[in-house]
Design a protein around this motif. Structure first.
Motif, PDB file in Angstrom:
ATOM      1  N   THR A   1     -25.659 -33.345 -10.156  1.00 49.37           N
ATOM      2  CA  THR A   1     -26.035 -34.746 -10.660  1.00 49.37           C
ATOM      3  C   THR A   1     -24.977 -35.634 -11.256  1.00 49.37           C
ATOM      4  OG1 THR A   1     -27.216 -33.927 -12.401  1.00 49.37           O
ATOM      5  CG2 THR A   1     -28.417 -34.074 -10.453  1.00 49.37           C
ATOM      6  N   GLU A   2     -23.809 -34.962 -11.551  1.00 51.56           N
ATOM      7  CA  GLU A   2     -22.711 -35.721 -12.240  1.00 51.56           C
ATOM      8  C   GLU A   2     -21.497 -35.909 -11.435  1.00 51.56           C
ATOM      9  OE1 GLU A   2     -22.825 -31.349 -13.260  1.00 51.56           O
ATOM     10  OE2 GLU A   2     -24.053 -33.036 -13.630  1.00 51.56           O
ATOM     11  N   ARG A   3     -20.963 -36.739 -11.889  1.00 53.18           N
ATOM     12  CA  ARG A   3     -19.385 -36.930 -11.112  1.00 53.18           C
ATOM     13  C   ARG A   3     -18.119 -36.303 -11.558  1.00 53.18           C
ATOM     14  NH1 ARG A   3     -18.550 -41.675  -7.843  1.00 53.18           N
ATOM     15  NH2 ARG A   3     -20.353 -42.616  -7.399  1.00 53.18           N
ATOM     16  N   THR A   4     -18.358 -35.720 -13.078  1.00 52.85           N
ATOM     17  CA  THR A   4     -17.202 -34.701 -13.356  1.00 52.85           C
ATOM     18  C   THR A   4     -17.647 -33.433 -13.559  1.00 52.85           C
ATOM     19  OG1 THR A   4     -16.619 -36.705 -14.584  1.00 52.85           O
ATOM     20  CG2 THR A   4     -15.928 -34.480 -15.489  1.00 52.85           C
ATOM     21  N   LEU A   5     -16.549 -32.562 -13.043  1.00 51.95           N
ATOM     22  CA  LEU A   5     -16.538 -31.059 -13.035  1.00 51.95           C
ATOM     23  C   LEU A   5     -15.506 -30.986 -13.899  1.00 51.95           C
ATOM     24  CD1 LEU A   5     -17.182 -28.392 -11.911  1.00 51.95           C
ATOM     25  CD2 LEU A   5     -15.084 -28.552 -10.423  1.00 51.95           C
ATOM     26  N   LYS A   6     -15.967 -29.921 -15.132  1.00 49.09           N
ATOM     27  CA  LYS A   6     -15.093 -29.375 -16.012  1.00 49.09           C
ATOM     28  C   LYS A   6     -15.020 -27.780 -15.961  1.00 49.09           C
ATOM     29  CE  LYS A   6     -16.135 -32.773 -19.782  1.00 49.09           C
ATOM     30  NZ  LYS A   6     -16.414 -33.127 -21.236  1.00 49.09           N
ATOM     31  N   ILE A   7     -13.692 -27.545 -15.681  1.00 47.54           N
ATOM     32  CA  ILE A   7     -13.547 -26.234 -15.231  1.00 47.54           C
ATOM     33  C   ILE A   7     -12.290 -25.552 -15.765  1.00 47.54           C
ATOM     34  CG2 ILE A   7     -12.394 -26.794 -13.159  1.00 47.54           C
ATOM     35  CD1 ILE A   7     -14.163 -24.558 -11.673  1.00 47.54           C
ATOM     36  N   SER A   8     -12.293 -24.185 -15.875  1.00 52.20           N
ATOM     37  CA  SER A   8     -11.320 -23.239 -16.575  1.00 52.20           C
ATOM     38  C   SER A   8     -10.899 -22.418 -15.387  1.00 52.20           C
ATOM     39  CB  SER A   8     -11.274 -23.051 -17.857  1.00 52.20           C
ATOM     40  OG  SER A   8     -12.300 -22.095 -18.011  1.00 52.20           O
ATOM     41  N   ARG A   9      -9.872 -21.443 -15.648  1.00 54.47           N
ATOM     42  CA  ARG A   9      -9.594 -20.470 -14.956  1.00 54.47           C
ATOM     43  C   ARG A   9     -10.784 -19.312 -15.223  1.00 54.47           C
ATOM     44  NH1 ARG A   9      -7.005 -18.305 -11.184  1.00 54.47           N
ATOM     45  NH2 ARG A   9      -6.287 -16.526 -12.202  1.00 54.47           N
ATOM     46  N   ASP A  10     -11.439 -19.209 -16.313  1.00 53.37           N
ATOM     47  CA  ASP A  10     -12.395 -18.091 -16.939  1.00 53.37           C
ATOM     48  C   ASP A  10     -13.783 -18.729 -16.294  1.00 53.37           C
ATOM     49  OD1 ASP A  10     -10.542 -16.879 -18.159  1.00 53.37           O
ATOM     50  OD2 ASP A  10     -11.050 -17.430 -20.156  1.00 53.37           O
ATOM     51  N   SER A  11     -13.819 -19.913 -15.736  1.00 51.00           N
ATOM     52  CA  SER A  11     -15.067 -20.368 -15.422  1.00 51.00           C
ATOM     53  C   SER A  11     -15.324 -20.677 -13.813  1.00 51.00           C
ATOM     54  CB  SER A  11     -15.513 -21.547 -16.046  1.00 51.00           C
ATOM     55  OG  SER A  11     -14.674 -22.694 -15.980  1.00 51.00           O
ATOM     56  N   LEU A  12     -14.050 -20.301 -13.353  1.00 50.54           N
ATOM     57  CA  LEU A  12     -14.205 -20.510 -11.509  1.00 50.54           C
ATOM     58  C   LEU A  12     -15.397 -19.659 -11.096  1.00 50.54           C
ATOM     59  CD1 LEU A  12     -10.306 -20.192 -10.715  1.00 50.54           C
ATOM     60  CD2 LEU A  12     -11.844 -22.103 -10.491  1.00 50.54           C
ATOM     61  N   PRO A  13     -16.215 -19.978 -10.155  1.00 48.33           N
ATOM     62  CA  PRO A  13     -17.131 -19.200  -9.503  1.00 48.33           C
ATOM     63  C   PRO A  13     -16.621 -17.741  -9.071  1.00 48.33           C
ATOM     64  CG  PRO A  13     -16.674 -20.960  -8.010  1.00 48.33           C
ATOM     65  CD  PRO A  13     -15.895 -21.311  -9.520  1.00 48.33           C
ATOM     66  N   GLY A  14     -17.508 -16.626  -8.917  1.00 46.76           N
ATOM     67  CA  GLY A  14     -17.146 -15.448  -8.377  1.00 46.76           C
ATOM     68  C   GLY A  14     -17.106 -15.536  -7.010  1.00 46.76           C
ATOM     69  N   ALA A  15     -17.840 -16.324  -6.263  1.00 40.64           N
ATOM     70  CA  ALA A  15     -17.622 -16.651  -5.068  1.00 40.64           C
ATOM     71  C   ALA A  15     -17.308 -18.101  -4.454  1.00 40.64           C
ATOM     72  CB  ALA A  15     -18.988 -16.212  -4.067  1.00 40.64           C
ATOM     73  N   PRO A  16     -16.521 -18.075  -3.365  1.00 40.53           N
ATOM     74  CA  PRO A  16     -16.173 -19.516  -2.986  1.00 40.53           C
ATOM     75  C   PRO A  16     -17.287 -20.310  -2.788  1.00 40.53           C
ATOM     76  CG  PRO A  16     -15.076 -17.718  -1.596  1.00 40.53           C
ATOM     77  CD  PRO A  16     -16.099 -16.875  -2.439  1.00 40.53           C
ATOM     78  N   THR A  17     -17.397 -21.458  -3.688  1.00 36.07           N
ATOM     79  CA  THR A  17     -18.440 -22.252  -3.763  1.00 36.07           C
ATOM     80  C   THR A  17     -18.044 -23.809  -3.351  1.00 36.07           C
ATOM     81  OG1 THR A  17     -19.197 -21.091  -5.432  1.00 36.07           O
ATOM     82  CG2 THR A  17     -20.203 -23.255  -5.315  1.00 36.07           C
ATOM     83  N   VAL A  18     -19.029 -24.454  -2.589  1.00 35.28           N
ATOM     84  CA  VAL A  18     -18.622 -26.081  -2.379  1.00 35.28           C
ATOM     85  C   VAL A  18     -19.324 -26.707  -3.423  1.00 35.28           C
ATOM     86  CG1 VAL A  18     -19.080 -27.878  -0.802  1.00 35.28           C
ATOM     87  CG2 VAL A  18     -18.238 -25.616   0.029  1.00 35.28           C
ATOM     88  N   ILE A  19     -18.664 -27.445  -4.209  1.00 41.55           N
ATOM     89  CA  ILE A  19     -19.405 -28.337  -5.298  1.00 41.55           C
ATOM     90  C   ILE A  19     -19.501 -29.728  -4.730  1.00 41.55           C
ATOM     91  CG2 ILE A  19     -19.219 -28.969  -7.744  1.00 41.55           C
ATOM     92  CD1 ILE A  19     -18.085 -26.468  -8.521  1.00 41.55           C
ATOM     93  N   ILE A  20     -20.596 -30.274  -4.637  1.00 39.97           N
ATOM     94  CA  ILE A  20     -20.857 -31.599  -4.368  1.00 39.97           C
ATOM     95  C   ILE A  20     -21.097 -32.496  -5.522  1.00 39.97           C
ATOM     96  CG2 ILE A  20     -22.155 -33.255  -2.673  1.00 39.97           C
ATOM     97  CD1 ILE A  20     -20.712 -30.849  -1.193  1.00 39.97           C
ATOM     98  N   LEU A  21     -19.961 -33.170  -5.877  1.00 34.73           N
ATOM     99  CA  LEU A  21     -20.232 -34.101  -7.062  1.00 34.73           C
ATOM    100  C   LEU A  21     -21.187 -35.339  -6.710  1.00 34.73           C
ATOM    101  CD1 LEU A  21     -16.932 -33.728  -8.903  1.00 34.73           C
ATOM    102  CD2 LEU A  21     -18.884 -32.745  -9.460  1.00 34.73           C
ATOM    103  N   ASP A  22     -21.860 -36.078  -7.863  1.00 36.03           N
ATOM    104  CA  ASP A  22     -22.353 -37.188  -7.435  1.00 36.03           C
ATOM    105  C   ASP A  22     -21.645 -38.380  -7.083  1.00 36.03           C
ATOM    106  OD1 ASP A  22     -24.727 -38.817  -7.647  1.00 36.03           O
ATOM    107  OD2 ASP A  22     -23.802 -39.948  -9.473  1.00 36.03           O
ATOM    108  N   GLY A  23     -21.999 -39.154  -6.152  1.00 35.03           N
ATOM    109  CA  GLY A  23     -21.299 -39.915  -5.237  1.00 35.03           C
ATOM    110  C   GLY A  23     -20.767 -39.507  -3.706  1.00 35.03           C
ATOM    111  N   VAL A  24     -20.536 -38.320  -3.742  1.00 36.14           N
ATOM    112  CA  VAL A  24     -19.912 -37.696  -2.679  1.00 36.14           C
ATOM    113  C   VAL A  24     -20.776 -38.021  -1.350  1.00 36.14           C
ATOM    114  CG1 VAL A  24     -18.935 -35.884  -1.392  1.00 36.14           C
ATOM    115  CG2 VAL A  24     -18.124 -35.985  -3.649  1.00 36.14           C
TER     116      VAL A  24
END
Length: 272
Positions: free
Chosen positions: A249-272
């Motif tokens: 529900t937000e437009r910004t994704l904050k992410i690091s190497r450690d927080s990458l999802p374990g499985a391939p994931t499509v992330i739909i940010l708000d506005g897409v």
């Protein structure tokens, strides 16, 4: 708010030193990790990555994402000046398929403007470090006309896939991609943790075509763009069940190497 004179000077100095060293082979962690034997060489890189901060990726509109690195460098992709959020970017990348992906008259206060096409009749060759981010490109061809007509005249090296390496992450933006990628493209791209893919299904590539590329790249995070009216469930159906979906529900994704999802994931940010 405009950048301070000292900040702009520092960025320009970085660009000048990078340009002066264009003939010197550059080191890409993403290529090194892609070519390394599994579980061997990346040990020291994982140690470095564990000490890094998050990258913030914000969807602004169309094919423009803003990437904010831990070191304070701000990048805007496929920049045309229309999609803005927060402060002015330090670096903008562009592709020339259509005017919605570039501008020949960017704000003069943007220190670094990177064209995805060659301005001298040669392919764009970008390999530079700005602050804590390393930026490089892989060129592809573009059509002169809309649609998926394989007989349409192509402009060689008219588009660039831009790759940004920051905070131990390998982030790719496919730009206005018009054709399938061959083995040389995949080898030049290397490993991607995050990839931004156009899913309009017509003006760039068919959904089947972009889905094949997305599966092959197998990035941990897929960020759709250039969507228009494409049903998201149709894109998800075509890329396969191995990809999870995460609608935000937000437009910004904050992410690091450690927080990458374990499985391939499509992330739909708000506005897409």
């Amino acid at each position: 708010m405009l950048r301070s004179v000292s900040a702009v000077f520092a960025l320009l100095s970085s660009l000048i030193s990078s340009a002066a060293a264009q003939d010197v082979p550059r080191s890409s962690e993403c290529l090194a990790m892609a070519n390394a034997p599994p579980r061997a060489a990346p040990v020291s890189l994982r140690t470095v990555a564990a000490k890094t901060d998050e990258v913030a990726i914000t969807y602004a509109g169309h094919s423009t994402y803003y990437i904010d690195t831990p070191g304070g460098v701000r990048i805007a992709t496929d920049y045309n000046g229309a999609y803005r959020t927060g402060r002015l970017p330090d670096v903008v990348t562009m592709n020339r398929a259509h005017s919605t992906h570039y501008t020949l008259f960017p704000d003069s206060h943007i220190p670094i403007v990177l064209h995805g096409w060659g301005d001298d009749g040669q392919p764009a060759r970008i390999s530079l470090r700005v602050g804590d981010v390393f930026i490089r490109n892989v060129t592809t061809d573009i059509r002169r006309y809309f649609g998926d007509d394989s007989n349409a005249e192509m402009i060689k090296d008219g588009n660039s896939i831009f790759i940004f390496e920051a905070a131990g992450l390998c982030i790719g933006h496919l730009g206005h991609l018009h054709h399938k990628l061959d083995e040389s493209h995949f080898a030049a791209i290397g490993r991607l943790d995050i990839v931004m893919v156009p899913i309009d299904g017509a003006y760039t590539m068919s959904l089947d075509g972009i889905s094949d590329i997305t599966r092959r790249l197998r990035a941990s995070v897929v960020l759709p763009m250039h969507r228009f009216m494409t049903p998201l469930d149709e894109f998800m159906r075509r890329i396969g069940q191995q990809f999870e979906i995460d609608v935000r529900t937000e437009r910004t994704l904050k992410i690091s190497r450690d927080s990458l999802p374990g499985a391939p994931t499509v992330i739909i940010l708000d506005g897409v």
